[in-house]
Design a protein around this motif. Sequence first.
Motif, PDB file in Angstrom:
ATOM      1  N   MET A 256       0.831  -1.203   0.000  1.00 16.07           N
ATOM      2  CA  MET A 256       0.000   0.000   0.000  1.00 16.07           C
ATOM      3  C   MET A 256       0.866   1.253   0.000  1.00 16.07           C
ATOM      4  O   MET A 256       0.599   2.216  -0.748  1.00 16.07           O
ATOM      5  CB  MET A 256      -0.916   0.013   1.223  1.00 16.07           C
ATOM      6  N   LEU A 257       1.898   1.274   0.826  1.00 17.87           N
ATOM      7  CA  LEU A 257       2.748   2.455   0.927  1.00 17.87           C
ATOM      8  C   LEU A 257       3.643   2.603  -0.308  1.00 17.87           C
ATOM      9  O   LEU A 257       4.008   3.716  -0.682  1.00 17.87           O
ATOM     10  CB  LEU A 257       3.605   2.374   2.191  1.00 17.87           C
ATOM     11  N   ARG A 258       3.977   1.480  -0.921  1.00 20.95           N
ATOM     12  CA  ARG A 258       4.806   1.543  -2.128  1.00 20.95           C
ATOM     13  C   ARG A 258       3.986   1.936  -3.355  1.00 20.95           C
ATOM     14  O   ARG A 258       4.502   2.577  -4.270  1.00 20.95           O
ATOM     15  CB  ARG A 258       5.460   0.171  -2.364  1.00 20.95           C
ATOM     16  N   ARG A 259       2.707   1.552  -3.355  1.00 21.45           N
ATOM     17  CA  ARG A 259       1.820   1.852  -4.494  1.00 21.45           C
ATOM     18  C   ARG A 259       0.561   2.542  -3.976  1.00 21.45           C
ATOM     19  O   ARG A 259      -0.480   1.905  -3.783  1.00 21.45           O
ATOM     20  CB  ARG A 259       1.454   0.572  -5.236  1.00 21.45           C
ATOM     21  N   PRO A 260       0.627   3.848  -3.721  1.00 19.97           N
ATOM     22  CA  PRO A 260      -0.502   4.582  -3.110  1.00 19.97           C
ATOM     23  C   PRO A 260      -1.805   4.475  -3.894  1.00 19.97           C
ATOM     24  O   PRO A 260      -2.881   4.688  -3.315  1.00 19.97           O
ATOM     25  CB  PRO A 260       0.007   6.036  -3.083  1.00 19.97           C
ATOM     26  N   ARG A 261      -1.732   4.132  -5.180  1.00 23.87           N
ATOM     27  CA  ARG A 261      -2.980   4.018  -5.956  1.00 23.87           C
ATOM     28  C   ARG A 261      -3.894   2.915  -5.403  1.00 23.87           C
ATOM     29  O   ARG A 261      -5.100   2.914  -5.666  1.00 23.87           O
ATOM     30  CB  ARG A 261      -2.667   3.746  -7.425  1.00 23.87           C
ATOM     31  N   LEU A 262      -3.316   1.978  -4.648  1.00 25.19           N
ATOM     32  CA  LEU A 262      -4.131   0.935  -4.042  1.00 25.19           C
ATOM     33  C   LEU A 262      -5.119   1.493  -3.019  1.00 25.19           C
ATOM     34  O   LEU A 262      -6.123   0.856  -2.697  1.00 25.19           O
ATOM     35  CB  LEU A 262      -3.233  -0.108  -3.368  1.00 25.19           C
ATOM     36  N   PHE A 263      -4.834   2.683  -2.501  1.00 21.78           N
ATOM     37  CA  PHE A 263      -5.741   3.285  -1.530  1.00 21.78           C
ATOM     38  C   PHE A 263      -7.058   3.712  -2.178  1.00 21.78           C
ATOM     39  O   PHE A 263      -8.065   3.859  -1.479  1.00 21.78           O
ATOM     40  CB  PHE A 263      -5.091   4.494  -0.858  1.00 21.78           C
ATOM     41  N   ILE A 264      -7.061   3.927  -3.491  1.00 26.17           N
ATOM     42  CA  ILE A 264      -8.285   4.402  -4.158  1.00 26.17           C
ATOM     43  C   ILE A 264      -9.419   3.387  -4.020  1.00 26.17           C
ATOM     44  O   ILE A 264     -10.509   3.728  -3.538  1.00 26.17           O
ATOM     45  CB  ILE A 264      -8.008   4.748  -5.628  1.00 26.17           C
ATOM     46  N   PRO A 265      -9.233   2.115  -4.444  1.00 25.67           N
ATOM     47  CA  PRO A 265     -10.338   1.165  -4.245  1.00 25.67           C
ATOM     48  C   PRO A 265     -10.631   0.891  -2.781  1.00 25.67           C
ATOM     49  O   PRO A 265     -11.789   0.636  -2.415  1.00 25.67           O
ATOM     50  CB  PRO A 265      -9.839  -0.108  -4.963  1.00 25.67           C
ATOM     51  N   VAL A 266      -9.612   0.946  -1.916  1.00 23.20           N
ATOM     52  CA  VAL A 266      -9.842   0.742  -0.488  1.00 23.20           C
ATOM     53  C   VAL A 266     -10.739   1.842   0.064  1.00 23.20           C
ATOM     54  O   VAL A 266     -11.690   1.578   0.812  1.00 23.20           O
ATOM     55  CB  VAL A 266      -8.497   0.699   0.277  1.00 23.20           C
ATOM     56  N   VAL A 329     -16.902  -5.892  -7.855  1.00 26.45           N
ATOM     57  CA  VAL A 329     -17.068  -4.740  -8.744  1.00 26.45           C
ATOM     58  C   VAL A 329     -15.772  -3.939  -8.855  1.00 26.45           C
ATOM     59  O   VAL A 329     -15.357  -3.531  -9.952  1.00 26.45           O
ATOM     60  CB  VAL A 329     -18.219  -3.840  -8.253  1.00 26.45           C
ATOM     61  N   LEU A 330     -15.110  -3.707  -7.726  1.00 30.65           N
ATOM     62  CA  LEU A 330     -13.863  -2.942  -7.738  1.00 30.65           C
ATOM     63  C   LEU A 330     -12.761  -3.680  -8.489  1.00 30.65           C
ATOM     64  O   LEU A 330     -11.976  -3.063  -9.221  1.00 30.65           O
ATOM     65  CB  LEU A 330     -13.423  -2.638  -6.306  1.00 30.65           C
ATOM     66  N   LYS A 331     -12.688  -4.993  -8.341  1.00 30.93           N
ATOM     67  CA  LYS A 331     -11.691  -5.756  -9.093  1.00 30.93           C
ATOM     68  C   LYS A 331     -11.981  -5.686 -10.588  1.00 30.93           C
ATOM     69  O   LYS A 331     -11.071  -5.518 -11.405  1.00 30.93           O
ATOM     70  CB  LYS A 331     -11.671  -7.217  -8.640  1.00 30.93           C
ATOM     71  N   TRP A 332     -13.234  -5.816 -10.929  1.00 29.60           N
ATOM     72  CA  TRP A 332     -13.601  -5.722 -12.342  1.00 29.60           C
ATOM     73  C   TRP A 332     -13.227  -4.357 -12.907  1.00 29.60           C
ATOM     74  O   TRP A 332     -12.719  -4.252 -14.024  1.00 29.60           O
ATOM     75  CB  TRP A 332     -15.113  -5.955 -12.497  1.00 29.60           C
ATOM     76  N   GLY A 333     -13.449  -3.304 -12.119  1.00 28.63           N
ATOM     77  CA  GLY A 333     -13.144  -1.967 -12.606  1.00 28.63           C
ATOM     78  C   GLY A 333     -11.656  -1.667 -12.634  1.00 28.63           C
ATOM     79  O   GLY A 333     -11.100  -1.291 -13.684  1.00 28.63           O
ATOM     80  N   PHE A 334     -10.976  -1.844 -11.511  1.00 35.21           N
ATOM     81  CA  PHE A 334      -9.585  -1.401 -11.401  1.00 35.21           C
ATOM     82  C   PHE A 334      -8.581  -2.347 -12.047  1.00 35.21           C
ATOM     83  O   PHE A 334      -7.542  -1.901 -12.539  1.00 35.21           O
ATOM     84  CB  PHE A 334      -9.221  -1.201  -9.920  1.00 35.21           C
ATOM     85  N   ILE A 335      -8.867  -3.649 -12.066  1.00 37.80           N
ATOM     86  CA  ILE A 335      -7.914  -4.604 -12.623  1.00 37.80           C
ATOM     87  C   ILE A 335      -8.323  -5.070 -14.015  1.00 37.80           C
ATOM     88  O   ILE A 335      -7.536  -4.986 -14.961  1.00 37.80           O
ATOM     89  CB  ILE A 335      -7.754  -5.816 -11.681  1.00 37.80           C
ATOM     90  N   ASP A 336      -9.540  -5.553 -14.152  1.00 32.64           N
ATOM     91  CA  ASP A 336      -9.975  -6.119 -15.428  1.00 32.64           C
ATOM     92  C   ASP A 336     -10.418  -5.067 -16.445  1.00 32.64           C
ATOM     93  O   ASP A 336     -10.218  -5.244 -17.657  1.00 32.64           O
ATOM     94  CB  ASP A 336     -11.133  -7.099 -15.194  1.00 32.64           C
ATOM     95  N   GLY A 337     -11.025  -3.988 -15.948  1.00 38.56           N
ATOM     96  CA  GLY A 337     -11.562  -2.990 -16.862  1.00 38.56           C
ATOM     97  C   GLY A 337     -10.607  -1.859 -17.191  1.00 38.56           C
ATOM     98  O   GLY A 337     -10.165  -1.696 -18.329  1.00 38.56           O
ATOM     99  N   TRP A 338     -10.253  -1.058 -16.194  1.00 37.25           N
ATOM    100  CA  TRP A 338      -9.436   0.135 -16.419  1.00 37.25           C
ATOM    101  C   TRP A 338      -7.934  -0.151 -16.393  1.00 37.25           C
ATOM    102  O   TRP A 338      -7.141   0.693 -16.805  1.00 37.25           O
ATOM    103  CB  TRP A 338      -9.773   1.190 -15.351  1.00 37.25           C
ATOM    104  N   LEU A 340      -5.914  -0.095 -13.991  1.00 36.77           N
ATOM    105  CA  LEU A 340      -5.191   0.867 -13.163  1.00 36.77           C
ATOM    106  C   LEU A 340      -4.342   0.173 -12.098  1.00 36.77           C
ATOM    107  O   LEU A 340      -3.401   0.759 -11.558  1.00 36.77           O
ATOM    108  CB  LEU A 340      -6.189   1.819 -12.481  1.00 36.77           C
ATOM    109  N   ILE A 341      -4.702  -1.066 -11.792  1.00 36.63           N
ATOM    110  CA  ILE A 341      -3.990  -1.853 -10.790  1.00 36.63           C
ATOM    111  C   ILE A 341      -3.722  -3.233 -11.360  1.00 36.63           C
ATOM    112  O   ILE A 341      -4.576  -3.804 -12.057  1.00 36.63           O
ATOM    113  CB  ILE A 341      -4.818  -1.965  -9.491  1.00 36.63           C
ATOM    114  N   ALA A 342      -2.543  -3.770 -11.092  1.00 33.13           N
ATOM    115  CA  ALA A 342      -2.190  -5.121 -11.515  1.00 33.13           C
ATOM    116  C   ALA A 342      -2.235  -6.056 -10.314  1.00 33.13           C
ATOM    117  O   ALA A 342      -2.036  -5.629  -9.171  1.00 33.13           O
ATOM    118  CB  ALA A 342      -0.797  -5.140 -12.136  1.00 33.13           C
TER     119      ALA A 342
END
Length: 351
Positions: A256-266, A329-338, A340-342
């Motif tokens: 989380m601290l190394r990749r702050p973008r993970l805080f968005i879906p959280v 839903v968040l996994k579908w959006g952030f990983i599979d769809g957009w 934005l996260i791997a």
Amino acid sequence: MNTRTAPSRPGIKAFTLDVLNGSSLGVVLALIPAALTSQILGLFPGNHIASAITMMVTVVQSLLGVFAAMAVGHMLRLGTLDAACIALATFVASGALTTTKTGFALNGTGSILNIMLTTFISAGVVVLIHQHLGQLKMVVEPTLILIVGGGIGLMTLPAMTAVQTFVGQLVANATHLTPILMGIVLGIIFGILIVSPLSSVGIATAISLTGTGSGAANAGIVVTSFVLAWFGATVNPLGGTLAHFLGSPKIQMANMLRRPRLFIPVIMGSGLCGGAASWLGMSGTPFSAGFGFSGLIGPLTALQQSHGQLVGLRVLLAFVIIPVIVSVVLKWGFIDGWHLIATDDVRLPND
């Protein structure tokens, strides 16, 4: 005795990540026994066996700093003596050891933030000197690291405790908002706290967070567990995935601290579920507020503390059904769809 040494000094980034990962593992190790047994032990008040187990799982929580330091030493590929020296310094500066009129007493887990800072400093000193002490290493290193690392940690402990107190005051202010808005805010705050160096249980206990505020905070932690576990289910082993629930999603702190973008879906998930829990009338205690799904403490406490009709169904909705739907839903959006996260962003380190 194992005296292996690191082949080379790690870079500051790798060193920091090892400290974060080791500290996260220490938190999980210290809290899992209490989380898994607390609800069961409560069914046997006065039983001497239950009392003995309660003592055991309570004491190990105060050794969080020791577990974290030993795990950090392992991650840095230091020898047993080196890791033990770091553990000495971290334990005395953790805040879990308090002075009384008759001596010393163990009191809680201490300040996780100061544990991490002391471990970072002590491990840094060990990495710098451990290969230069020669035959005097066993004699000199324990005392040196204890005095230097532990001494600095004791000096920083009041400041780190003040940081946690300040955050606690901010959380307390959120309880004065309207119920749904309070649920959203507390869900987000505790969703962030559970993957941060701060103690969610410590803050909830410090401000005596009860009622619907506790339920909302707990829901924020629960959905954080679901989201991060679901995001990394394909790259982490089954044990690592379950550790998000049985232990704590704090095992993802380094990621989380190394990749702050993970805080968005959280933040999105914890806000939604915190608000939903408040709307569903979920209640809790200061202890359950900071634990989430671990040991089923959050859901079972909500089942006991919440009132009204269909409590069981509302608990199931707040702590299982809605978090699962939100996670999918968040996994579908952030990983599979957009994209934005791997999935590798939430891969846990190998032991």
